[in-house]
Write a protein that holds these residues in place. Structure first.
Motif, PDB file in Angstrom:
ATOM      1  N   VAL A  71       8.951   2.594 -13.498  1.00 54.61           N
ATOM      2  CA  VAL A  71       9.906   1.663 -12.893  1.00 54.61           C
ATOM      3  C   VAL A  71      10.272   2.195 -11.516  1.00 54.61           C
ATOM      4  CG1 VAL A  71      12.169   0.555 -13.081  1.00 54.61           C
ATOM      5  CG2 VAL A  71      10.819   1.021 -15.151  1.00 54.61           C
ATOM      6  N   VAL A  72      10.109   1.379 -10.506  1.00 51.79           N
ATOM      7  CA  VAL A  72      10.348   1.807  -9.125  1.00 51.79           C
ATOM      8  C   VAL A  72      11.579   1.102  -8.566  1.00 51.79           C
ATOM      9  CG1 VAL A  72       9.392   1.975  -6.796  1.00 51.79           C
ATOM     10  CG2 VAL A  72       7.879   2.151  -8.789  1.00 51.79           C
ATOM     11  N   ASP A  73      12.554   1.902  -8.159  1.00 49.76           N
ATOM     12  CA  ASP A  73      13.692   1.368  -7.394  1.00 49.76           C
ATOM     13  C   ASP A  73      13.206   1.247  -5.957  1.00 49.76           C
ATOM     14  OD1 ASP A  73      16.140   0.649  -6.380  1.00 49.76           O
ATOM     15  OD2 ASP A  73      16.954   2.688  -6.380  1.00 49.76           O
ATOM     16  N   ALA A  74      12.693   0.074  -5.640  1.00 46.42           N
ATOM     17  CA  ALA A  74      11.966  -0.142  -4.385  1.00 46.42           C
ATOM     18  C   ALA A  74      12.910  -0.525  -3.253  1.00 46.42           C
ATOM     19  CB  ALA A  74      10.912  -1.229  -4.598  1.00 46.42           C
ATOM     20  N   PRO A  75      12.399  -0.612  -2.018  1.00 46.92           N
ATOM     21  CA  PRO A  75      13.222  -1.058  -0.887  1.00 46.92           C
ATOM     22  C   PRO A  75      13.737  -2.486  -1.092  1.00 46.92           C
ATOM     23  CG  PRO A  75      11.262   0.061  -0.106  1.00 46.92           C
ATOM     24  CD  PRO A  75      11.074  -0.131  -1.583  1.00 46.92           C
ATOM     25  N   PRO A  76      14.720  -2.902  -0.300  1.00 45.20           N
ATOM     26  CA  PRO A  76      15.300  -4.243  -0.443  1.00 45.20           C
ATOM     27  C   PRO A  76      14.290  -5.350  -0.161  1.00 45.20           C
ATOM     28  CG  PRO A  76      16.700  -2.822   0.913  1.00 45.20           C
ATOM     29  CD  PRO A  76      15.403  -2.114   0.734  1.00 45.20           C
ATOM     30  N   THR A  77      14.693  -6.569  -0.507  1.00 41.62           N
ATOM     31  CA  THR A  77      13.801  -7.724  -0.357  1.00 41.62           C
ATOM     32  C   THR A  77      13.318  -7.905   1.075  1.00 41.62           C
ATOM     33  OG1 THR A  77      15.848  -9.027  -0.259  1.00 41.62           O
ATOM     34  CG2 THR A  77      14.613  -9.086  -2.315  1.00 41.62           C
ATOM     35  N   GLY A  78      14.142  -7.506   2.047  1.00 39.64           N
ATOM     36  CA  GLY A  78      13.769  -7.702   3.442  1.00 39.64           C
ATOM     37  C   GLY A  78      12.506  -6.983   3.854  1.00 39.64           C
ATOM     38  N   ARG A  79      12.151  -5.894   3.140  1.00 44.13           N
ATOM     39  CA  ARG A  79      10.932  -5.176   3.508  1.00 44.13           C
ATOM     40  C   ARG A  79      10.043  -4.831   2.318  1.00 44.13           C
ATOM     41  NH1 ARG A  79       9.613   0.001   4.248  1.00 44.13           N
ATOM     42  NH2 ARG A  79      10.806   1.666   3.236  1.00 44.13           N
ATOM     43  N   ILE A  80      10.271  -5.503   1.188  1.00 43.00           N
ATOM     44  CA  ILE A  80       9.500  -5.169  -0.011  1.00 43.00           C
ATOM     45  C   ILE A  80       8.018  -5.502   0.156  1.00 43.00           C
ATOM     46  CG2 ILE A  80      10.040  -7.385  -1.122  1.00 43.00           C
ATOM     47  CD1 ILE A  80       9.453  -3.946  -2.824  1.00 43.00           C
ATOM     48  N   THR A  81       7.691  -6.625   0.778  1.00 41.03           N
ATOM     49  CA  THR A  81       6.282  -7.000   0.922  1.00 41.03           C
ATOM     50  C   THR A  81       5.549  -6.017   1.825  1.00 41.03           C
ATOM     51  OG1 THR A  81       6.859  -9.329   0.585  1.00 41.03           O
ATOM     52  CG2 THR A  81       4.704  -8.851   1.550  1.00 41.03           C
ATOM     53  N   ARG A  82       6.166  -5.636   2.920  1.00 40.26           N
ATOM     54  CA  ARG A  82       5.545  -4.660   3.822  1.00 40.26           C
ATOM     55  C   ARG A  82       5.358  -3.319   3.120  1.00 40.26           C
ATOM     56  NH1 ARG A  82       8.925  -3.744   9.002  1.00 40.26           N
ATOM     57  NH2 ARG A  82      10.082  -2.396   7.596  1.00 40.26           N
ATOM     58  N   PHE A  83       6.332  -2.929   2.307  1.00 38.38           N
ATOM     59  CA  PHE A  83       6.259  -1.663   1.580  1.00 38.38           C
ATOM     60  C   PHE A  83       5.088  -1.655   0.594  1.00 38.38           C
ATOM     61  CE2 PHE A  83       7.492   0.708  -2.303  1.00 38.38           C
ATOM     62  CZ  PHE A  83       7.553   1.992  -1.786  1.00 38.38           C
ATOM     63  N   LEU A  84       4.920  -2.747  -0.135  1.00 39.39           N
ATOM     64  CA  LEU A  84       3.877  -2.798  -1.163  1.00 39.39           C
ATOM     65  C   LEU A  84       2.505  -3.130  -0.598  1.00 39.39           C
ATOM     66  CD1 LEU A  84       5.800  -4.722  -3.983  1.00 39.39           C
ATOM     67  CD2 LEU A  84       5.337  -2.270  -3.870  1.00 39.39           C
ATOM     68  N   ASN A  85       2.463  -3.885   0.484  1.00 33.04           N
ATOM     69  CA  ASN A  85       1.187  -4.330   1.038  1.00 33.04           C
ATOM     70  C   ASN A  85       0.648  -3.280   2.015  1.00 33.04           C
ATOM     71  OD1 ASN A  85      -0.994  -5.997   1.450  1.00 33.04           O
ATOM     72  ND2 ASN A  85       0.062  -7.350   2.891  1.00 33.04           N
ATOM     73  N   VAL A  86       0.317  -2.097   1.485  1.00 38.92           N
ATOM     74  CA  VAL A  86      -0.057  -0.977   2.354  1.00 38.92           C
ATOM     75  C   VAL A  86      -1.408  -1.177   3.024  1.00 38.92           C
ATOM     76  CG1 VAL A  86       1.352   0.734   1.174  1.00 38.92           C
ATOM     77  CG2 VAL A  86      -0.967   0.295   0.352  1.00 38.92           C
ATOM     78  N   THR A  87      -2.217  -2.099   2.531  1.00 40.06           N
ATOM     79  CA  THR A  87      -3.498  -2.361   3.191  1.00 40.06           C
ATOM     80  C   THR A  87      -3.271  -2.818   4.627  1.00 40.06           C
ATOM     81  OG1 THR A  87      -4.601  -2.942   1.119  1.00 40.06           O
ATOM     82  CG2 THR A  87      -5.609  -3.736   3.146  1.00 40.06           C
ATOM     83  N   ASN A  88      -2.316  -3.728   4.819  1.00 41.25           N
ATOM     84  CA  ASN A  88      -1.995  -4.177   6.173  1.00 41.25           C
ATOM     85  C   ASN A  88      -1.377  -3.058   6.995  1.00 41.25           C
ATOM     86  OD1 ASN A  88      -2.942  -6.696   5.626  1.00 41.25           O
ATOM     87  ND2 ASN A  88      -0.944  -7.693   5.531  1.00 41.25           N
TER      88      ASN A  88
END
Length: 319
Positions: free
Chosen positions: A135-152
């Motif tokens: 379970v990951v306490d991830a960054p907020p919604t404002g940057r969650i896609t950028r955080f997870l989409n490391v290919t880009n």
């Protein structure tokens, strides 16, 4: 687990970890933002860059926690791929690690997500995964896609080599059925809108969206059919005074007026939140509601929230 700041995503992540650990599960709870929020919730010392047990769940399960330190992850990365552990320590003393992650922000997310991927795919001597869930306490919604989409993120750093290989491996896990990105929201305009925006961005990036967790929801303390009338000011102390007297309570006008004011405030809060439930349902994701907690969040509260989540998000993870 992601959500707008202030929605309680760290609390929900901790409760989910406890729910998944029930009945013997082995769960790792990962913090990515360096706030030591997990340590505070479990009333333990600040977490090191090491997996430490923070709770035992019913049925003998356990929750371990890890606070990912970017510098430590960088040293580990240099040692793993380049056999440069000693050189990495020298770079750390020179401040080169901070410099590298500052000029190449994508590198930081590659390091963080790479550590998460390693925990997910790690296997013990028996060939089984070390953890049943991470379970990951991830960054907020404002940057969650950028955080997870490391290919880009890594595209501007490397087109080949270990960094590119690492990011490809991370994306293979993050886009697989093993992963679900759950979003925490409140029944308020801005959190609901940010949740909708994040779902759109995650979907466009082909990242798997899980459930929406509505946190701190007011539970009706009056019959639902009466709440709208009360919210509109349809209750006064004079209305309550006869009932207080009939119940054998020593009521006076001041007490009755105070109780009526509290009832109206509660009804208005519930009606305002209920008006946004349709917007949350329209997001098209499974929805789980957690009630508003009175007082500080402690370990007992986490177990209560875990019981609420059990059978909802846990089933989705198992599926």
């Amino acid at each position: 687990m992601t959500g707008k700041g202030g929605t309680g995503k760290t609390t929900v992540a901790a409760a989910l970890a406890l729910a998944l650990a029930a009945d013997g599960g082995r769960v790792l709870l990962v913090e990515t933002e360096g706030r030591q929020g997990i340590a505070q919730l479990f009333d333990t010392a600040p977490l090191p860059y090491d997996e430490r047990r923070v709770a035992v769940a019913r049925g003998g399960g356990e929750v371990k926690a890890l606070a990912i330190d970017v510098e430590a992850a960088f040293l580990e990365y240099l040692d793993m791929f380049y056999n440069l552990k000693r050189a990495g320590r020298a770079l750390r003393k020179m401040g080169a690690v901070d410099f590298a992650t500052a000029i190449a922000p994508g590198l930081r997310d590659v390091l963080l997500t790479g550590k998460i991927k390693e925990a997910v795919t790690r296997r013990g001597k028996d060939g089984r995964p070390v953890y049943d869930a991470v379970v990951v306490d991830a960054p907020p919604t404002g940057r969650i896609t950028r955080f997870l989409n490391v290919t880009n993120e890594v595209a501007g750093l490397a087109r080949s080599g270990p960094i590119k290989t690492q990011s490809d491996g991370v994306m293979a896990v993050f886009r697989s059925p093993q992963t679900a990105v759950h979003l925490v929201t409140l029944l308020e305009d801005m959190p609901v809108q940010e949740t909708a925006d994040a779902i759109g961005e995650l979907t466009a990036a082909k990242l798997p969206v899980g459930s929406v967790v509505v946190n701190m929801a007011a539970e009706p303390l009056l019959p639902e059919e009466d709440l709208g009338k009360v919210a509109a000011g349809g209750l006064t102390g004079a209305d309550l005074l006869p009932a207080l007297t009939a119940a054998g309570l020593r009521g006076d006008a001041v007490v009755a007026d105070g109780l009526a004011a509290e009832a109206v405030e509660h009804a208005q809060r519930w009606v305002a939140q209920d008006a946004l439930r349709g917007d949350v349902e329209a997001l098209g994701r499974p929805v789980v509601e957690l009630p508003l907690q009175v007082g500080p969040i402690d370990l007992g509260t986490l177990y209560e929230l875990a019981d609420r989540l059990g059978g909802h998000l846990t089933d989705e993870v198992a599926a």
